[in-house]
Every structure is written in structure tokens, then in C-alpha cells.
Design a protein around this motif. Structure first.
Motif, PDB file in Angstrom:
ATOM      1  N   HIS A   1       0.841  -1.193   0.000  1.00  0.00           N
ATOM      2  CA  HIS A   1       0.000   0.000   0.000  1.00  0.00           C
ATOM      3  C   HIS A   1       0.877   1.244   0.000  1.00  0.00           C
ATOM      4  O   HIS A   1       1.390   1.647   1.047  1.00  0.00           O
ATOM      5  N   PRO A   2       1.069   1.878  -1.166  1.00  0.00           N
ATOM      6  CA  PRO A   2       1.799   3.141  -1.185  1.00  0.00           C
ATOM      7  C   PRO A   2       0.947   4.252  -0.599  1.00  0.00           C
ATOM      8  O   PRO A   2      -0.193   4.463  -1.017  1.00  0.00           O
ATOM      9  N   MET A   3       1.499   4.966   0.369  1.00  0.00           N
ATOM     10  CA  MET A   3       0.758   6.039   1.031  1.00  0.00           C
ATOM     11  C   MET A   3       0.938   7.322   0.227  1.00  0.00           C
ATOM     12  O   MET A   3       1.684   8.238   0.593  1.00  0.00           O
ATOM     13  N   ALA A   4       0.268   7.360  -0.897  1.00  0.00           N
ATOM     14  CA  ALA A   4       0.380   8.492  -1.814  1.00  0.00           C
ATOM     15  C   ALA A   4      -0.913   8.595  -2.598  1.00  0.00           C
ATOM     16  O   ALA A   4      -1.626   7.605  -2.774  1.00  0.00           O
ATOM     17  N   GLY A   5      -1.203   9.787  -3.083  1.00  0.00           N
ATOM     18  CA  GLY A   5      -2.404   9.963  -3.889  1.00  0.00           C
ATOM     19  C   GLY A   5      -2.791  11.426  -3.965  1.00  0.00           C
ATOM     20  O   GLY A   5      -2.168  12.292  -3.351  1.00  0.00           O
ATOM     21  N   THR A   6      -3.823  11.687  -4.737  1.00  0.00           N
ATOM     22  CA  THR A   6      -4.401  13.016  -4.854  1.00  0.00           C
ATOM     23  C   THR A   6      -5.915  12.844  -4.886  1.00  0.00           C
ATOM     24  O   THR A   6      -6.422  11.716  -4.862  1.00  0.00           O
ATOM     25  N   SER A   7      -6.632  13.945  -4.983  1.00  0.00           N
ATOM     26  CA  SER A   7      -8.087  13.855  -5.091  1.00  0.00           C
ATOM     27  C   SER A   7      -8.534  13.582  -6.521  1.00  0.00           C
ATOM     28  O   SER A   7      -9.720  13.385  -6.771  1.00  0.00           O
ATOM     29  N   GLU A   8      -7.587  13.549  -7.458  1.00  0.00           N
ATOM     30  CA  GLU A   8      -7.906  13.292  -8.860  1.00  0.00           C
ATOM     31  C   GLU A   8      -7.934  11.789  -9.126  1.00  0.00           C
ATOM     32  O   GLU A   8      -7.469  10.989  -8.315  1.00  0.00           O
TER      33      GLU A   8
END
Length: 316
Positions: A122-129
């Protein structure tokens, strides 16, 4: 980091996380290809020069022929379908995922008879897109990537998953599924719920409230911009852990409400929150060394190190 030849990677799902992973893997020198259910998404990826197909059996047959590491990068509701196809077409491949909850994925993997080659991720990364258009090969740079060390995990697929995470620019935190799910309920899933509640409260105030909204409202509601179906797919599979931390939070808010009503004071909540934020900002990672995959007690040693804040930054 080791200079061993990089094994191929097959990414199932090329939305924000899976597509960014595909981009990062290719940039790091991997032979990597992907599958996307949406023809529009697959065409967009191909238009950018990436090898993405809408033919799931073909992608998995290629993975089986090339002994690829398969990465499941779809929301939890679609995981079972992916695992069923993997069991049919590529059951001997090393397998990982990037789903935000680990216990339910591990249970599904066991049900499909794929546990022997599985390592949770589980990479702890992301955006709202979302979607291919939002993908970014730098998304994982300096991010934390949780990698499973549950009992029964084998050294070879574990090493492949860790190497991929490191090559994508992340640092690795070893963790078992149950502890991961309890932790992310607090620092990922609860923030989604609170952001939705805050956004709804602001909108209830009407145009004046929204017209006056500035940084604190913007930052506090950022993840409320995520597609609702995706938020539900992230949070609902972790319902037991999320309910526990929601109850804690509601108790804290009720105590703050009572204090504000009776004493016109928010001191206890504000001071506790400030102290917690200071602890977060001052936290320092330390590098895990001297634990070799496959050695006696390596999984438990890594779990304990990750629990104390240790990270893996290279493979010897």
C-alpha cells in the motif's frame, strides 16, 4: 540497492495509483505493461506511449510467460474479479496489490488459492484526482510504501515487491495486515470521513460561508474532492477499524462540545491536537538494517522494526 536484473511488472488497473506505478516502473527501467477495463483509459495510456490493453486474459498470459510481478491496482470491489482471472491465467506469478486495506485483500487472495506468492502492499500516496490523466511517475517519490510481513510471506516475492517500491522512489515500512488496517483507519480513512463532514458543514452555511472560506477550509476538505464511489471503496472495506476510531473521535468531539457549552473552552481538545501535530512533525524515520529476507524470524523482526518507526531504504 541491488543491481539484480529487474523482473517484469504487470499492472492491473491504470487509474491514478496503478497508472502512476506503471509510469514509475517504466521510468526505472522495468519491462512493464498494464490492463485497464475502460477502453478510453487504455487508449489514453497507449497514446502516451505505454503498453496498456483492455484484454485481461492477454495481459495475464503475458505475465505468466514472463514470470512477471502482478500488481492489483483496482478498488476493493473489483479485487475479487482480478484475483479470479489471475487464478485462471497466471497462478504461479508473484502477486501484490496497492489497495488501501490489507486484511480483506489477503482474505480474498487466500480464497482464490494465491496466498503462496502474495505480498500485500500500500503506497501512502495519492491526490483527489483519478484516472490516467492524473497519473504521475513522481507520485511515490519520498512516500511511504507499506509492505506486508505477515506469517507465511516468502522471501522471493517480498524482495521483488520491496525492490519495486524502492525503484519507484519510496521508502518501505514493513507491517502486518491487521496493524496496517488499524493504522490507516486513523491517518487515512478517518480524514476522508471528517473532510466530507467539514465540506457538508461549510456548504450548509450557504454562499456567505463558502465565500468566506479560506485556507483552513480548503486544506481540511481537500480529499472531499475525491470521487464519492472511490471514497466508499477506500473506507468501507475497513469498517471495523474505522468504526472504532470514529467512536473515539465522536467521544472527543462530544467532550469538546460539553466543555465549550459549560466553560466556553476548547482547551483540552486544542492542546491535545497541537501536541499530536508537533509529534507528527518531529517524528524521524530510522533505517532498518541487518535483517535478511529468509533468515530465522525475519518477518517478526521486520514487523517489530516497522512498528518502532523503522523504514527500508535499500536492499543489500
Amino acid at each position: 540497492m541491488t543491481s539484480a536484473k529487474k523482473a517484469p511488472v504487470c499492472v492491473l488497473g491504470t487509474g491514478l495509483i496503478g497508472g502512476s506505478l506503471l509510469r514509475a516502473a517504466v521510468a526505472a527501467g522495468y519491462d512493464a505493461w498494464g490492463y485497464n477495463r475502460s477502453p478510453v483509459g487504455a487508449r489514453a495510456a497507449r497514446a502516451d506511449g505505454f503498453d496498456v490493453t483492455e484484454d485481461l486474459p492477454a495481459a495475464l498470459r503475458r505475465a505468466a510467460e514472463n514470470n512477471a510481478l502482478i500488481v492489483v491496482a483496482v478498488p476493493m470491489p473489483a479485487v475479487d474479479h482480478m484475483l479470479s482471472a489471475i487464478a485462471d491465467y497466471a497462478p504461479e506469478c508473484a502477486l501484490t496489490d496497492v489497495v488501501s486495506v490489507k486484511g480483506p485483500v489477503a482474505a480474498a487472495v487466500r480464497e482464490h488459492g494465491l496466498a503462496a506468492r502474495y505480498v500485500g502492499g500500500h503506497p501512502m500516496a495519492g491526490t483527489s484526482e483519478s484516472g490516467w490523466a492524473a497519473t504521475d511517475p513522481a507520485l511515490f517519490r519520498d512516500a511511504v510504501w507499506a509492505v506486508g510481513v505477515d506469517q507465511g510471506t516468502r522471501a522471493d516475492p517480498w524482495t521483488r515487491v520491496v525492490r519495486l517500491a524502492l525503484d519507484c522512489g519510496s521508502v518501505v515500512v514493513p507491517v502486518v495486515a491487521a496493524e496496517h488496517d488499524r493504522a490507516v483507519a486513523r491517518i487515512s480513512h478517518l480524514p476522508h470521513v471528517l473532510a466530507e463532514a467539514l465540506a457538508a458543514a461549510g456548504a450548509t452555511g450557504g454562499d456567505l460561508a463558502l465565500g468566506l472560506a479560506a485556507g483552513s477550509f480548503r486544506d481540511g476538505t481537500r480529499v472531499a474532492g475525491t470521487a464519492p464511489d472511490l471514497v466508499r471503496a477506500i473506507c468501507e472495506p475497513n469498517s471495523a477499524a474505522l468504526l472504532e476510531v470514529l467512536d473515539e473521535t465522536l467521544t472527543a468531539l462530544a467532550a469538546a462540545r460539553d466543555s465549550l457549552r459549560d466553560k466556553q473552552s476548547l482547551a483540552d481538545l486544542v492542546e491535545a491536537g497541537h501536541d499530536a501535530r508537533q509529534r507528527y512533525e518531529s517524528a524521524r524515520r530510522w533505517e532498518i538494517t541487518g535483517i535478511r529476507p529468509g533468515d530465522q524470524d525475519w518477518l517478526e523482526d521486520l514487523r517489530a522494526a516497522g512498528e518502532r518507526g523503522g523504514v527500508i531504504t535499500r536492499l543489500d
